[in-house]
Scaffold this active site. Sequence first.
Site, short mmCIF file in Angstrom:
data_model
loop_
_atom_site.label_atom_id
_atom_site.label_comp_id
_atom_site.label_asym_id
_atom_site.label_seq_id
_atom_site.Cartn_x
_atom_site.Cartn_y
_atom_site.Cartn_z
N LYS A 88 0.82 -1.22 0.00
CA LYS A 88 0.00 0.00 0.00
C LYS A 88 0.85 1.25 0.00
O LYS A 88 0.44 2.28 -0.55
CB LYS A 88 -0.96 0.00 1.19
CG LYS A 88 -2.11 -0.99 1.02
CD LYS A 88 -3.28 -0.64 1.92
CE LYS A 88 -4.44 -1.57 1.67
NZ LYS A 88 -5.48 -1.48 2.69
N LYS B 79 -12.32 -2.67 -5.56
CA LYS B 79 -13.02 -1.46 -5.94
C LYS B 79 -12.08 -0.48 -6.63
O LYS B 79 -12.50 0.36 -7.43
CB LYS B 79 -13.60 -0.82 -4.68
CG LYS B 79 -14.62 0.25 -4.95
CD LYS B 79 -14.82 1.12 -3.75
CE LYS B 79 -15.54 2.39 -4.16
NZ LYS B 79 -15.55 3.40 -3.11
N LYS C 13 -6.45 -9.33 -6.97
CA LYS C 13 -7.64 -9.45 -6.15
C LYS C 13 -8.77 -8.59 -6.75
O LYS C 13 -8.51 -7.49 -7.25
CB LYS C 13 -7.28 -8.92 -4.76
CG LYS C 13 -8.15 -9.42 -3.65
CD LYS C 13 -7.60 -8.96 -2.31
CE LYS C 13 -8.74 -8.84 -1.32
NZ LYS C 13 -8.33 -8.48 0.02
#
Length: 336
Positions: A113, A200, A197
């Site tokens: 991240k 969104k 994965k």
Amino acid sequence: MHKKRVFSGVQPTGNLHLGNYLGAIKNFVDLQNKFECVYCIVDLHAITNRQDPNELKSNILETIASFIASGLDPKKNIIFNQASVAAHSELAWIFNCVARIGWMNRMTQFKEKAGANKENASVGLLVYPNLMAADILVYKATHVPVGEDQKQHLELTRDIAKKFNNDFKCDDFFPIVKPLIPKEISRVMSLRDGKKKMSKSEDSDQSRINLKDDKDLIDQKIKKAKTDNDSIPSEINGLKNRHEAANLISIYASLNEIPVDKVLNEFGGKNFSTFKSKLSESVVEKISPIGKEIEKLLKDKKYLSSILQNGSKRADIIATNNLKEVYEIIGLTKFS
Ligand code: TRP
């Protein structure tokens, strides 16, 4: 020995998708009849990345609506949002002082991240796992349903519990939690790239099935989902290195609650177009009613807020009590 208690958390993103449902929420619904369960919308985790305040507010309501529409019972379970219960943040601070910097630096989710510019990530993103450990341990939860990608954070939760119990000579004070990872699917992958994965944040809406997608859109997305040129294998070995194929098969297995090898028994040797129309039927059958119910619930924001208010009160009682014990153990006194 600790009483069995389930805890899990979901970040408040608007527009939840099939990955959120099969990877987390469906599992929560299954567990509600077997355990005492505490389910949390982790809004404090969400702000480790910058959030638009209005969007955050509506995403929290949309997440609670998705929980209820999927069949979670707000009477049976404690369902609430993290910011409502101050004990999470307080215990997280204590864990900031228990966990080691080296432990944080090893977390793969942080590395992913934070990306290339680690120096510019928020401090919150680095200590995210300590807040997650606090979420779980402030309820002395014993079992945590999560996807495969959260396993490392649960390991860290165990390390924190062990170090705390050991440092303060309070053997067995915090339980050593166990992950509960769904059997047929540990994570749902993108319909465009079986190595990523379902998320969104992927640009293309074609990569995911949103809980609110209508039948036509679901049919069209599954029809276009990436596969390969081979037919469906009859055995699990035949799915090796066929990430897109494996993903669609696992989605079908998970939705219908049957093992993957049974799906392969049924469809082995057939081509993907036959399978895809069956898959579409299953997705529409299970997901469309949830999507419609979400839309309906979102019209009654008062009701949704009242669920959170109620759940927060119940959560707060348990968490405050446990936190009091923690303060005593470490020699802190609240004079206020
Ligand atoms: N980190 C989890 C995720 O991204 C969310 C989460 C926060 C969580 N606190 C938790 C999950 C406690 C389980 C238990 O999916």
